[in-house]
Design a protein around this motif. Structure first.
Motif, PDB file in Angstrom:
ATOM      1  N   TRP A  10     -17.385 -12.297  -2.569  1.00 31.92           N
ATOM      2  CA  TRP A  10     -16.331 -11.771  -3.235  1.00 31.92           C
ATOM      3  C   TRP A  10     -15.671 -10.393  -3.081  1.00 31.92           C
ATOM      4  O   TRP A  10     -14.689 -10.309  -2.785  1.00 31.92           O
ATOM      5  N   ALA A  11     -16.622  -9.419  -1.998  1.00 31.92           N
ATOM      6  CA  ALA A  11     -16.416  -8.195  -1.348  1.00 31.92           C
ATOM      7  C   ALA A  11     -15.831  -8.872  -0.198  1.00 31.92           C
ATOM      8  O   ALA A  11     -14.780  -8.521   0.245  1.00 31.92           O
ATOM      9  N   LEU A  12     -16.453  -9.740   0.264  1.00 27.71           N
ATOM     10  CA  LEU A  12     -15.277 -10.206   1.766  1.00 27.71           C
ATOM     11  C   LEU A  12     -13.845 -11.000   1.227  1.00 27.71           C
ATOM     12  O   LEU A  12     -13.212 -10.849   1.886  1.00 27.71           O
ATOM     13  N   PHE A  13     -13.778 -11.512  -0.021  1.00 27.28           N
ATOM     14  CA  PHE A  13     -12.330 -11.746   0.325  1.00 27.28           C
ATOM     15  C   PHE A  13     -11.278 -10.506  -0.314  1.00 27.28           C
ATOM     16  O   PHE A  13     -10.891 -10.810  -0.074  1.00 27.28           O
ATOM     17  N   ILE A  14     -11.976 -10.104  -0.912  1.00 23.61           N
ATOM     18  CA  ILE A  14     -11.210  -8.659  -1.522  1.00 23.61           C
ATOM     19  C   ILE A  14     -10.353  -8.027  -0.082  1.00 23.61           C
ATOM     20  O   ILE A  14      -9.470  -7.475   0.299  1.00 23.61           O
ATOM     21  N   VAL A  15     -11.762  -7.421   0.838  1.00 22.02           N
ATOM     22  CA  VAL A  15     -11.411  -6.814   2.106  1.00 22.02           C
ATOM     23  C   VAL A  15     -10.138  -7.829   2.559  1.00 22.02           C
ATOM     24  O   VAL A  15      -9.292  -7.477   3.933  1.00 22.02           O
ATOM     25  N   ALA A  16     -10.732  -9.475   2.822  1.00 20.46           N
ATOM     26  CA  ALA A  16     -10.126  -9.805   3.841  1.00 20.46           C
ATOM     27  C   ALA A  16      -8.391 -10.664   3.843  1.00 20.46           C
ATOM     28  O   ALA A  16      -8.309 -10.260   3.986  1.00 20.46           O
ATOM     29  N   ALA A  17      -8.539 -10.466   2.032  1.00 18.80           N
ATOM     30  CA  ALA A  17      -7.238 -10.935   1.344  1.00 18.80           C
ATOM     31  C   ALA A  17      -6.434 -10.022   1.230  1.00 18.80           C
ATOM     32  O   ALA A  17      -5.596  -9.336   2.004  1.00 18.80           O
ATOM     33  N   GLY A  18      -7.340  -8.841   1.242  1.00 17.56           N
ATOM     34  CA  GLY A  18      -6.583  -8.159   0.442  1.00 17.56           C
ATOM     35  C   GLY A  18      -5.447  -7.127   1.771  1.00 17.56           C
ATOM     36  O   GLY A  18      -5.090  -6.461   2.513  1.00 17.56           O
ATOM     37  N   GLY A  19      -6.767  -6.713   2.742  1.00 13.52           N
ATOM     38  CA  GLY A  19      -6.341  -6.926   4.805  1.00 13.52           C
ATOM     39  C   GLY A  19      -5.334  -7.555   4.770  1.00 13.52           C
ATOM     40  O   GLY A  19      -4.390  -6.597   5.039  1.00 13.52           O
ATOM     41  N   TYR A  20      -4.951  -8.534   5.046  1.00 17.96           N
ATOM     42  CA  TYR A  20      -4.419  -9.526   5.347  1.00 17.96           C
ATOM     43  C   TYR A  20      -3.136  -9.072   4.685  1.00 17.96           C
ATOM     44  O   TYR A  20      -1.868  -9.501   5.445  1.00 17.96           O
ATOM     45  N   THR A  21      -3.089  -9.117   3.203  1.00 19.15           N
ATOM     46  CA  THR A  21      -1.886  -8.973   2.761  1.00 19.15           C
ATOM     47  C   THR A  21      -1.151  -7.760   3.130  1.00 19.15           C
ATOM     48  O   THR A  21      -0.460  -7.347   3.073  1.00 19.15           O
ATOM     49  N   ALA A  22      -2.293  -6.868   3.113  1.00 14.57           N
ATOM     50  CA  ALA A  22      -1.368  -5.459   3.302  1.00 14.57           C
ATOM     51  C   ALA A  22      -1.093  -5.259   4.167  1.00 14.57           C
ATOM     52  O   ALA A  22       0.152  -4.165   4.432  1.00 14.57           O
ATOM     53  N   VAL A  23      -1.275  -5.893   5.785  1.00 16.49           N
ATOM     54  CA  VAL A  23      -0.886  -6.026   6.869  1.00 16.49           C
ATOM     55  C   VAL A  23       0.216  -6.185   6.991  1.00 16.49           C
ATOM     56  O   VAL A  23       1.528  -5.946   7.368  1.00 16.49           O
ATOM     57  N   VAL A  24      -0.074  -7.225   6.945  1.00 22.75           N
ATOM     58  CA  VAL A  24       1.364  -8.901   6.393  1.00 22.75           C
ATOM     59  C   VAL A  24       2.583  -8.339   6.105  1.00 22.75           C
ATOM     60  O   VAL A  24       3.516  -8.114   6.551  1.00 22.75           O
ATOM     61  N   LEU A  25       2.739  -6.811   4.791  1.00 22.36           N
ATOM     62  CA  LEU A  25       3.465  -6.784   4.280  1.00 22.36           C
ATOM     63  C   LEU A  25       4.334  -5.115   4.593  1.00 22.36           C
ATOM     64  O   LEU A  25       5.106  -5.300   4.803  1.00 22.36           O
ATOM     65  N   SER A  26       2.694  -4.448   4.823  1.00 21.19           N
ATOM     66  CA  SER A  26       3.751  -3.197   5.550  1.00 21.19           C
ATOM     67  C   SER A  26       4.457  -3.600   6.563  1.00 21.19           C
ATOM     68  O   SER A  26       5.148  -3.477   6.601  1.00 21.19           O
ATOM     69  N   ARG A  27       4.043  -4.590   8.211  1.00 20.65           N
ATOM     70  CA  ARG A  27       4.712  -5.085   8.996  1.00 20.65           C
ATOM     71  C   ARG A  27       6.300  -5.124   8.349  1.00 20.65           C
ATOM     72  O   ARG A  27       6.810  -4.791   9.358  1.00 20.65           O
ATOM     73  N   HIS A  28       5.958  -6.224   7.639  1.00 20.74           N
ATOM     74  CA  HIS A  28       7.333  -6.810   7.141  1.00 20.74           C
ATOM     75  C   HIS A  28       8.157  -5.999   7.068  1.00 20.74           C
ATOM     76  O   HIS A  28       9.461  -5.735   6.791  1.00 20.74           O
ATOM     77  N   PHE A  29       7.664  -4.862   5.637  1.00 21.63           N
ATOM     78  CA  PHE A  29       9.172  -4.255   5.187  1.00 21.63           C
ATOM     79  C   PHE A  29       9.101  -2.504   6.068  1.00 21.63           C
ATOM     80  O   PHE A  29      10.001  -2.137   5.878  1.00 21.63           O
ATOM     81  N   SER A  30       7.783  -2.468   7.745  1.00 22.93           N
ATOM     82  CA  SER A  30       8.188  -1.479   7.940  1.00 22.93           C
ATOM     83  C   SER A  30       9.717  -2.120   9.305  1.00 22.93           C
ATOM     84  O   SER A  30      10.772  -1.651   9.388  1.00 22.93           O
ATOM     85  N   ARG A  31       9.412  -3.627   9.485  1.00 25.78           N
ATOM     86  CA  ARG A  31      10.192  -4.385  10.085  1.00 25.78           C
ATOM     87  C   ARG A  31      12.025  -3.899   9.215  1.00 25.78           C
ATOM     88  O   ARG A  31      12.799  -3.958   9.941  1.00 25.78           O
ATOM     89  N   LEU A  32      12.028  -4.215   8.287  1.00 25.90           N
ATOM     90  CA  LEU A  32      13.400  -5.159   7.741  1.00 25.90           C
ATOM     91  C   LEU A  32      13.992  -3.573   7.518  1.00 25.90           C
ATOM     92  O   LEU A  32      14.853  -2.961   7.811  1.00 25.90           O
ATOM     93  N   ARG A  33      13.117  -1.721   7.593  1.00 29.56           N
ATOM     94  CA  ARG A  33      13.281  -0.670   6.908  1.00 29.56           C
ATOM     95  C   ARG A  33      14.409  -0.581   8.531  1.00 29.56           C
ATOM     96  O   ARG A  33      15.243   0.347   8.450  1.00 29.56           O
ATOM     97  N   LYS A  34      13.523  -0.327   9.379  1.00 30.24           N
ATOM     98  CA  LYS A  34      13.959  -0.421  10.975  1.00 30.24           C
ATOM     99  C   LYS A  34      14.967  -1.115  11.324  1.00 30.24           C
ATOM    100  O   LYS A  34      15.549  -1.113  12.168  1.00 30.24           O
TER     101      LYS A  34
END
Lengths: 257, 472
Positions: free
Chosen positions: B249-273
């Motif tokens: 479950w720790a792996l799930f949190i790190v992997a899925a959380g990391g994926y979500t964070a990276v994809v969403l932060s990139r997406h919204f930063s692109r939208l912002r710019k």
């Protein structure tokens, strides 16, 4: 007439036994389009490649902004602000416009790319050149037309605050409308204060955009003149025979006397 | 377009001409664009994903055992070795080159690892004096090659191999795995140098090395011998062990959380710019799907799947995080770094890359270093799965399956096109064919024929889509 930004003095270049360039003196001035004309094999492309650092020179001097410089590779030329747009375009089909424009000089920290910065800069450059034929800067180059590719290649060269842009037959493979676009672009580069060298076979193109015309004949510089001082016919004679009336390389008998 | 128009248009107006970039698209538009892209011949990993789906459905209906938890976990463990080797190969394929020696080179790395373990860390005794010294000379050559081409990481890892051999470190699973990786790296330095600096076509270089390394493995292990490694807990567990439930479950949190964070932060930063971006709804759906699938997978894999009620087998297999880490690192390198961009550029048009100032020989050598190094990691997993290293390790179909995995996933043999996840998807296709046909009690002949046919199909899809892209 402004001071030359790039000046070549007595450039010689041989490939083995073939002496391709003989004592070439050539200069590029900011804000002007200098057309480099000559028949096939006259040494136009070789001269451009020597300036770009693709080929080394055997002898001669290169002055950039009145300082003697040594250009040993494409990176040296680029560092000085000399950009070349090649006949075969030199774009990577599998990359998009932004990626191509920044190829070799990607922006970013510690090896990581700053895509946003590059995308904005690319768009700004294309806009400043009034390029409107490209829909998205994220379009892969493979899906662009010949004129659009040429546009990207030229835009790539001005992205770097470059001072001299060398264009090797930019209109050779283009249709009428696309040629029009590219010539407009060439003019705009000069208006932005760049020194532009245009290699072309097409006299109409040359007379349309060039301020000066330099004519190569069998590896020698036959003449370098303001475009308004020569006629179409004279340039053709310079290209094919190396001289036209008083212009060009002196007749052999005159030289011996 | 006339001059007056251009001059009248202010710069801001000109920028908005790239309207398609500056505004985010609606979901329907994005879907339409995607369909247009696929019709235009840019299929990506779509055919492989469809193939995967068809295969899963087919085997699920044909065999009751196929979709059992035990078999699914087994599938991961069976496929991981090939998938890892294929990921390394993607780098080489991106340049339009080929590394036929990756299989046997990985076998050499595995043999050295097993030899170090079996002989108690005394490589000189294990290999015999002559072979030992020849190996040191070869590694020295690899270091020289790497230094000449300024590939410092390659030089350091190759030097690490020499150091481990010379120092006689007592057997330790981690040292042994490091040795395998270092040996793989040294081999890659040699291959890359021969291809990029000496200028021999990669096909010939790696064909010769394929034969040579096959011989070296035989020399190291001895005819008919095997080097067992199953008695070392760590080495054996690499491919056969599982994370505990909490670590899963720790792996799930790190992997899925990391994926979500990276994809969403990139997406919204692109939208912002105001850069070109997918519609937010589509991005959210994608992220949610990945997270839900990962959660479901983790939950199912943490259930007890032992066929025998007296023992408990549960948890996500270790190979999953191994593959995930390699995939993440590799994808970041290819997509987000200058180096990766240059790899694609050289693969697309080497002359253009050279004129743009890219050091083409260095890039060309480096991909072989990466390929062999990653292949060595794959060989550790393969050896661990079997529990021993035999003279046939890395030979036979290993390499061809790995190339097949990359190509089935959508990597082009012409260079310039391909992603690391292609290798994972393609590797999954190959593993499923082998596993599923095995469950259906089909003989090896059928497995080979079917795998071959699937590969042929994948290559045809690539060629046809290329043709289509060229026409449009």
């Amino acid at each position: 007439m402004s001071e030359p930004i790039l000046e070549l003095r007595g450039i010689n270049k041989s490939f083995g036994p073939v002496h391709v360039l003989h004592d070439i003196d050539f200069s590029v001035r900011p804000g002007e389009v200098t057309a480099l004309v000559g028949d096939n094999g006259a040494g136009k492309s070789t001269l451009v490649k020597c300036i770009a650092g693709i080929h080394g020179t055997d002898s001669g001097e290169v002055l950039f902004e009145d300082q003697p410089v040594n250009i040993h590779g494409p990176r040296d030329a680029a560092a000085l602000g000399i950009e070349v747009v090649y006949q075969d375009l030199a774009l990577c089909d599998n990359l998009d416009i932004v990626q191509n424009m920044f190829l070799g000089r990607e922006r970013g920290k510690a090896g990581l790319l700053d895509e946003a910065d590059m995308e904005q800069a690319a768009r700004k450059t294309l806009a400043s050149l009034s390029v409107r034929t490209v829909k998205s800067v994220r379009t892969p180059v493979s899906s662009l037309s010949g004129g659009q590719r040429q546009t990207v290649a030229i835009a790539k060269s001005v992205l770097w605050d470059s001072k001299v842009v060398l264009l090797d037959e930019p209109t050779a493979a283009l249709g009428v409308a696309q040629t029009r676009q590219v010539l407009d672009l060439v003019r705009r580069l000069a208006e932005q204060g760049l020194g532009v060298v245009l290699i072309s076979h097409n006299m109409n193109d040359v007379f349309e955009v060039a301020d000066r015309i330099a004519c190569l004949y069998l590896g020698r510089l036959a003449a370098e003149l303001p475009a308004k001082d020569v006629t179409h016919g004279q340039v053709v004679e310079l290209i094919t025979a190396g001289r036209s009336g008083d212009l060009g390389i002196a007749r052999p008998e005159a030289a011996t006397i | 377009m006339t001059d007056t128009n251009e001059k009248a248009a202010p710069q801001e107006g000109a920028i908005s001409d790239f309207g398609i970039d500056t505004t985010s698209r609606s979901t329907t538009e994005a879907l339409k664009d995607y369909v247009a892209k696929v019709r235009g011949g840019d299929l990506g990993s779509l055919p492989a994903l469809l193939g995967l789906l068809v295969l899963v459905l087919f085997f699920a209906t044909q065999s009751d055992a196929f979709l059992t938890l035990a078999n699914v976990a087994n599938l991961f463990q069976q496929g991981a070795g090939i998938v890892i080797i294929a990921m390394g190969l993607v780098f080489v394929l991106l340049l339009g080159e080929i590394d036929l020696s990756a299989g046997t080179a990985s076998g050499v790395a595995a043999s050295m690892m097993a030899l170090h373990y079996v002989r108690g860390g005394n490589m000189m005794l294990g290999m015999g004096d002559t072979v030992f010294y020849i190996f040191l000379v070869v590694i020295a050559l690899a270091i020289v090659a790497a230094v000449l081409m300024r590939i410092w990481a390659g030089a350091v890892l190759a030097a690490g191999a020499a150091a481990i051999m010379l120092l006689g470190v007592p057997p330790n699973a981690w040292v042994e795995m490091l040795l395998a990786v270092c040996i793989g790296c040294a081999i890659g330095c040699l291959t890359g140098f021969l291809v990029s600096r000496v200028g021999i076509p990669s096909f010939v270089v790696t064909l010769a090395l394929f034969l040579m390394w096959g011989g070296v493995i035989l020399k190291l292990i001895g005819q008919g011998g095997t080097l067992p490694i199953r008695n070392d807990e760590v080495l054996f567990k690499v491919a056969n062990g599982n994370l505990s439930t909490s670590l899963s479950w720790a792996l799930f949190i790190v992997a899925a959380g990391g994926y979500t964070a990276v994809v969403l932060s990139r997406h919204f930063s692109r939208l912002r710019k105001g850069l070109v971006a997918q519609p937010t709804s589509l991005v959210l759906i994608k992220v949610a799907a990945v997270v839900v699938l990962a959660a479901a997978g983790t939950y199912l894999l943490t259930l007890n799947r032992a066929p025998n009620p007296t023992i408990v087998i549960e948890g996500v297999p270790y190979v999953v995080p191994i593959v995930l880490v390699l995939l993440t690192v590799g994808t970041t390198v290819l997509d987000r770094t200058k180096y990766g961009r240059h790899v694609y550029a050289v693969g697309g048009n080497a002359e253009a890359a050279r004129r743009a100032g890219v050091n083409v020989p260095k890039i060309r050598m480096s991909v072989f270093v990466i390929c062999s190094t990653v292949a060595a990691v794959g060989s550790i997993v393969l050896a661990s799965k079997v529990g021993s290293v035999a003279p046939s390790s890395g030979g036979g179909n290993t390499l061809l399956f790995a190339v097949g995995a990359a190509v089935i996933g959508g990597t082009s043999l012409f260079g310039g096109k391909g992603r690391l996840r292609d290798a994972v998807i393609g590797g999954a296709v190959i593993a499923i064919i082998e596993n599923g046909l095995g469950l259906l009690k089909q003989e090896a002949a059928v497995v080979s024929i079917v795998t071959g046919l699937v590969l042929l199909l994948a290559a045809s899809v690539d060629a046809l889509s290329r043709k289509r892209a060229a026409v449009s």
